[in-house]
Design a protein around this motif. Structure first.
Motif, mmCIF file in Angstrom:
data_model
loop_
_atom_site.group_PDB
_atom_site.id
_atom_site.type_symbol
_atom_site.label_atom_id
_atom_site.label_comp_id
_atom_site.label_asym_id
_atom_site.label_seq_id
_atom_site.Cartn_x
_atom_site.Cartn_y
_atom_site.Cartn_z
ATOM 1 N N MET A 145 29.289 48.407 43.214
ATOM 2 C CA MET A 145 30.694 48.759 43.028
ATOM 3 C C MET A 145 31.408 47.868 42.013
ATOM 4 O O MET A 145 30.927 46.787 41.669
ATOM 5 C CB MET A 145 31.437 48.615 44.367
ATOM 6 N N GLY A 146 32.543 48.359 41.571
ATOM 7 C CA GLY A 146 33.473 47.551 40.799
ATOM 8 C C GLY A 146 34.736 47.346 41.604
ATOM 9 O O GLY A 146 35.117 48.200 42.413
ATOM 10 N N ILE A 147 35.371 46.187 41.416
ATOM 11 C CA ILE A 147 36.602 45.874 42.145
ATOM 12 C C ILE A 147 37.680 45.501 41.133
ATOM 13 O O ILE A 147 37.420 44.737 40.190
ATOM 14 C CB ILE A 147 36.386 44.681 43.111
ATOM 15 N N GLY A 148 38.861 46.054 41.309
ATOM 16 C CA GLY A 148 40.005 45.673 40.482
ATOM 17 C C GLY A 148 41.117 45.201 41.386
ATOM 18 O O GLY A 148 41.451 45.860 42.369
ATOM 19 N N VAL A 149 41.657 44.021 41.058
ATOM 20 C CA VAL A 149 42.753 43.524 41.880
ATOM 21 C C VAL A 149 43.789 42.921 40.946
ATOM 22 O O VAL A 149 43.446 42.354 39.904
ATOM 23 C CB VAL A 149 42.240 42.493 42.934
ATOM 24 N N VAL A 150 45.049 43.078 41.311
ATOM 25 C CA VAL A 150 46.102 42.482 40.485
ATOM 26 C C VAL A 150 47.204 41.912 41.362
ATOM 27 O O VAL A 150 47.600 42.513 42.369
ATOM 28 C CB VAL A 150 46.702 43.494 39.488
ATOM 29 N N SER A 151 47.654 40.738 40.956
ATOM 30 C CA SER A 151 48.801 40.066 41.560
ATOM 31 C C SER A 151 49.176 38.963 40.587
ATOM 32 O O SER A 151 48.381 38.041 40.350
ATOM 33 C CB SER A 151 48.406 39.482 42.930
ATOM 34 N N PRO A 152 50.346 39.046 39.963
ATOM 35 C CA PRO A 152 50.660 38.154 38.830
ATOM 36 C C PRO A 152 50.679 36.647 39.093
ATOM 37 O O PRO A 152 50.322 35.884 38.190
ATOM 38 C CB PRO A 152 52.030 38.658 38.357
ATOM 39 N N PRO A 153 51.073 36.155 40.276
ATOM 40 C CA PRO A 153 51.135 34.680 40.396
ATOM 41 C C PRO A 153 49.749 34.031 40.288
ATOM 42 O O PRO A 153 48.793 34.460 40.939
ATOM 43 C CB PRO A 153 51.759 34.466 41.781
ATOM 44 N N LEU A 154 49.676 32.983 39.467
ATOM 45 C CA LEU A 154 48.403 32.341 39.117
ATOM 46 C C LEU A 154 48.295 30.947 39.719
ATOM 47 O O LEU A 154 49.305 30.291 39.980
ATOM 48 C CB LEU A 154 48.289 32.214 37.593
ATOM 49 N N ASP A 155 47.056 30.483 39.866
ATOM 50 C CA ASP A 155 46.862 29.075 40.208
ATOM 51 C C ASP A 155 46.850 28.262 38.915
ATOM 52 O O ASP A 155 47.031 28.803 37.820
ATOM 53 C CB ASP A 155 45.589 28.875 41.046
ATOM 54 N N GLN A 156 46.595 26.947 39.042
ATOM 55 C CA GLN A 156 46.688 26.092 37.848
ATOM 56 C C GLN A 156 45.661 26.405 36.772
ATOM 57 O O GLN A 156 45.836 26.076 35.612
ATOM 58 C CB GLN A 156 46.559 24.627 38.272
ATOM 59 N N ARG A 157 44.573 27.033 37.172
ATOM 60 C CA ARG A 157 43.557 27.377 36.172
ATOM 61 C C ARG A 157 43.818 28.720 35.510
ATOM 62 O O ARG A 157 43.094 29.115 34.615
ATOM 63 C CB ARG A 157 42.185 27.443 36.846
ATOM 64 N N GLY A 158 44.810 29.455 35.972
ATOM 65 C CA GLY A 158 45.128 30.730 35.353
ATOM 66 C C GLY A 158 44.546 31.929 36.086
ATOM 67 O O GLY A 158 44.542 33.037 35.551
ATOM 68 N N ASN A 159 44.049 31.733 37.301
ATOM 69 C CA ASN A 159 43.493 32.843 38.078
ATOM 70 C C ASN A 159 44.487 33.301 39.144
ATOM 71 O O ASN A 159 45.138 32.475 39.790
ATOM 72 C CB ASN A 159 42.191 32.404 38.764
ATOM 73 N N SER A 160 44.572 34.601 39.355
ATOM 74 C CA SER A 160 45.466 35.174 40.349
ATOM 75 C C SER A 160 45.139 34.637 41.743
ATOM 76 O O SER A 160 44.009 34.782 42.227
ATOM 77 C CB SER A 160 45.313 36.695 40.346
#
Lengths: 305, 305, 305, 305
Positions: free
Chosen positions: A271-286
């Motif tokens: 499968m493929g997974i897509g997830v989105v949520s704009p707030p990021l951690d310090q490394r730039g990951n959601s």
């Protein structure tokens, strides 16, 4: 399955409050911090959508794997990996010092900014319009969505806050690791980063890589199995900025994140997974995206490492 | 299966002539460049042996995953990863400059030398004898071989050519990233590197990690599933020195190599692979071993990335 | 002259409260923060003493120029500068990363720790006793004081807090830039750092360098004019740790400082200056010492740059 | 004196054959490798000319001290040295990695390219025309030559081969260490590097710095004594690229070189020296120029260190 994902979506979306929306590009700072979408596309075409899967955001660094796939198809593995390395690095995505310190002075991998800029320069199409059209076509094929296009306001915002990328590009050309017109190359790069998608598109992108290049929605073999495998391998070691090692330990799935808040993951053969949520951690990951993928990895037994 | 492995063994063993036996430790330079052994242990305990599976060699860097597993079991994931990072790095295994450049001044991951030395220091056992006995016990359990012991000549040879490791250890202590008696810690480190095994032992080591910590030969749950997964993830991103990225692209299996010429690979849920051939490429990986694993990955469909 | 110096001593000694006594070696932390001594020895032998010129302190890094002078005399300029460079560097005195980054992997200059350790190794005398005796003899000749000896408590304190220097030495030997027994070399290094002097001794040291190697008190030509000039040049570009550039701008006199709180300055053809006050600034230079030298440079027109 | 200089000119001009004319800017590659000029201007205005003192060449990096003097006069020492450091560095003149590695991310000194670019940005004049006119006026005043102007072909050649400097400038702005329009700043920088002079002009430049800012030909106090001293100090520690340490040892005079083949030296209180010979050593310093200055230092007793 559907309920499991809904529960995961609910639990992980709460985590978003621990992060901060990207601010280094003014237009990104306007993203809705509460938006959350989660989509799964299986290799048989089944899809599960949870949260707001109509929420649109820009691919940002996730676009690097689209262009990498295109360059691998058009120029071949050997040409691509003689221009950029395939080694993970502990440096931040926009770091320049390694380019000076290490010989040969080429980017360590195609998923840091310097490497992605070189990958754009490898595309055989003429001029900036030719290159971005080819990338958009590839993106539309990989995501089974003919409507994907560049968000113009984000693109212009990127272009106006591009000192570091411009520095990288000029440095690369000064040491002979980049050829071509830098303004053209950067323009294509800023536009590819600004391609707009939703969580469902991302899940199909992940699924096409998971299914060895066969888009499970359209049934089209978009890229070769070899290209799909290379992209998955590079994502595994380099896909989450300098959080790639930790993500491998905690989640164990090939994935790529972008500062727009999206993460695309690819479970080979499944499968493929897509997830989105704009707030990021310090490394730039959601932050919420990471939480969702950790839960999916465990609860759906998706870990491949 | 048996014939496939035999053909792979034959084809890949020829590649050894392209490499060179390690010379930086005098005792390693004496290794037979023609020796080649290949073993597979499946999760149901079935074994396939090809070439010289009695040929004995020292684990060298492969021992780092044994001690890492031990430290994870005894000290817990959080303690281990607050003392060393889990990030891959583009630097050579014996590099020191990152320790000074990057704050916090701790090793980037447990599979570079500086990180492995810190992992030794985390073991709770008292004194050098206590620590090395615990490591030997773990190695014996993981490899289902109660006879594993330290090769004394190699150990003494390591100890006599240890300027760089000593430099790393003193640096780490000077910045507060290593505690304890340095001569004790290094002594244990040199001894763990000098544990002697054969290809079959290696394949069982890989199988135990593949089977989430359950040794398929003895049926004993040696380590927790979580520890097994962490080790596999770290091997995927950091296991092949600065060739880890290329190995992920070309082979796509969690693996760890050593300058003794061995490579151990772990296909989750399926099998462990042990291969040995002393001649190395410039990064320190066995040339014939790499060839064998690439062939196995493709022909036995073992790729996980 | 006498009154000018007395006024300068008074005004600058007050500045000491802005600094902190060195603590990284326990024995140094015991130094009296209020002690202040200032001495000038002119090339005709005239001396001016102000403050407490009986206060004894250890040379620390100032000893590096004594041993450099000895090595230049015994081994010649070419041998010395093929083993260490003569380039100033922006790195801290105990930095290691440049040794790995830059080829050839040799210290940038003889006044950073790594360089000073190499200089000790170049001395032709046999064993640690032979080397330290030669250094003591040189120190006694340069300072016209046959009583100079090693402070044993400081020496042992140095030896017990020597992880970083040990790391440097082992690294240097691992890359072939240092030969010999490391414990012997470091022992000599710790002892030379622990040679005990007072401000008057320092001023004679500076005067002997200022007078092209002729000690103005004893009338003995201790070192060649060429050696004296080389030492003055190296002090100008590298003598004040990473504050060398600022000192050149603000004071403009060849000088060398030590974390014991001493600074020795050498005005070519005119005089040597010795000043001591234990509290240091962040770079390791005596705060009151810097103030005194800035005032002397301006009021006595001693600036040479 | 005249004969001594003539003999020195003759002996050192032969050394030129050991170097190579700069090629990284096409227009510089056309310089006559046989051209040699040597001029001395004493603080009383006496001049000695030897060789071809009509030969014209571009200042290149020597222009950095002109602009530094201007910025010190117009903005003050504190403003200048809060924007750039005053520390020598072992890195090449066009290095970028230190800007990323070291905090604060500002250039180490005003004589490396990144520092010189920042100094240009500090000039208070509006626009590129305003800035370059102010620099030209300062150059004309310092060298007592109202005819000094920019060589247009060299300027355009510089501008067309400026990837590295552009990379430096964009990097500096990306970390907040440079403000303003980058194309404007670089345009001024390329033009200042392209100011054309002869050996006599250079000797007057050196003499004005030597005479604490008083031009001995015009009698005009062009810059303050403090500015002259700061420039001399910075030249001493940083003036000869990464050959500054060796030059201090071998010659011991404040000096600044340029890849056009010129070297300007300044003996405080006595004289300025201008020498030109286009073939360079590997560090970018004129081979024959270095030889001439070493001979002058020794034979005319000009050494100040």
């Amino acid at each position: 399955m559907k309920e499991t994902l809904a529960l995961i979506a609910q639990a992980s979306s709460i985590q978003a409050s621990k992060g901060s929306v990207a601010t280094y590009i003014p237009e990104l700072a306007k993203a809705d911090p509460e938006a959350f979408g989660l989509a799964v596309t299986e290799c048989d075409g089944t899809q599960y959508l949870s949260g707001n899967c109509e929420f649109r955001f820009t691919l940002q660094s996730i676009s690097k794997v689209v262009t990498l796939a295109l360059a691998l198809e058009e120029r071949g593995k050997d040409n691509v990996f003689s221009a950029v390395g395939n080694s993970p690095t502990a440096d931040p995505f926009n770091s320049i010092m390694r380019l000076e310190m290490d010989a040969p002075h080429r980017p360590h991998n195609p998923l840091i900014n310097s490497g992605a800029i070189v990958v754009v320069s490898l595309l055989p199409e003429e001029g900036r319009e030719g290159k971005i059209e080819a990338i958009l076509d590839m993106a539309r094929d990989l995501m089974a969505n003919g409507d994907i296009k560049v968000n113009d306001r984000v693109y212009r915002s990127e272009k106006n806050t591009s000192d570091r990328n411009r520095s990288l590009a000029y440095f690369l050309r000064s040491v002979g690791s980049l050829k071509g017109d830098i303004e053209d190359i950067l323009d294509v790069y800023f536009r590819q980063c600004s391609m707009e998608v939703n969580a469902k598109d991302l899940s199909i992108l992940g699924a096409t890589f998971a299914c060895d290049g066969l888009n499970p929605i359209t049934g089209k073999q978009v890229i070769s199995p070899q290209t799909a495998r290379i992209v998955r391998a590079i994502m595994t070691t380099c896909g989450m900025y300098d959080g790639s090692g930790e993500f491998a330990v905690n989640v164990g799935i090939p994935a790529k994140s972008g500062v727009g808040g999206g993460i695309m993951a690819s479970v080979p053969g499944r499968m493929g997974i897509g997830v989105v949520s704009p707030p990021l951690d310090q490394r730039g990951n959601s932050v919420a995206g990471l939480a969702a993928l950790a839960a999916i990895s465990e609860q759906l037994h998706c870990r491949v490492l």
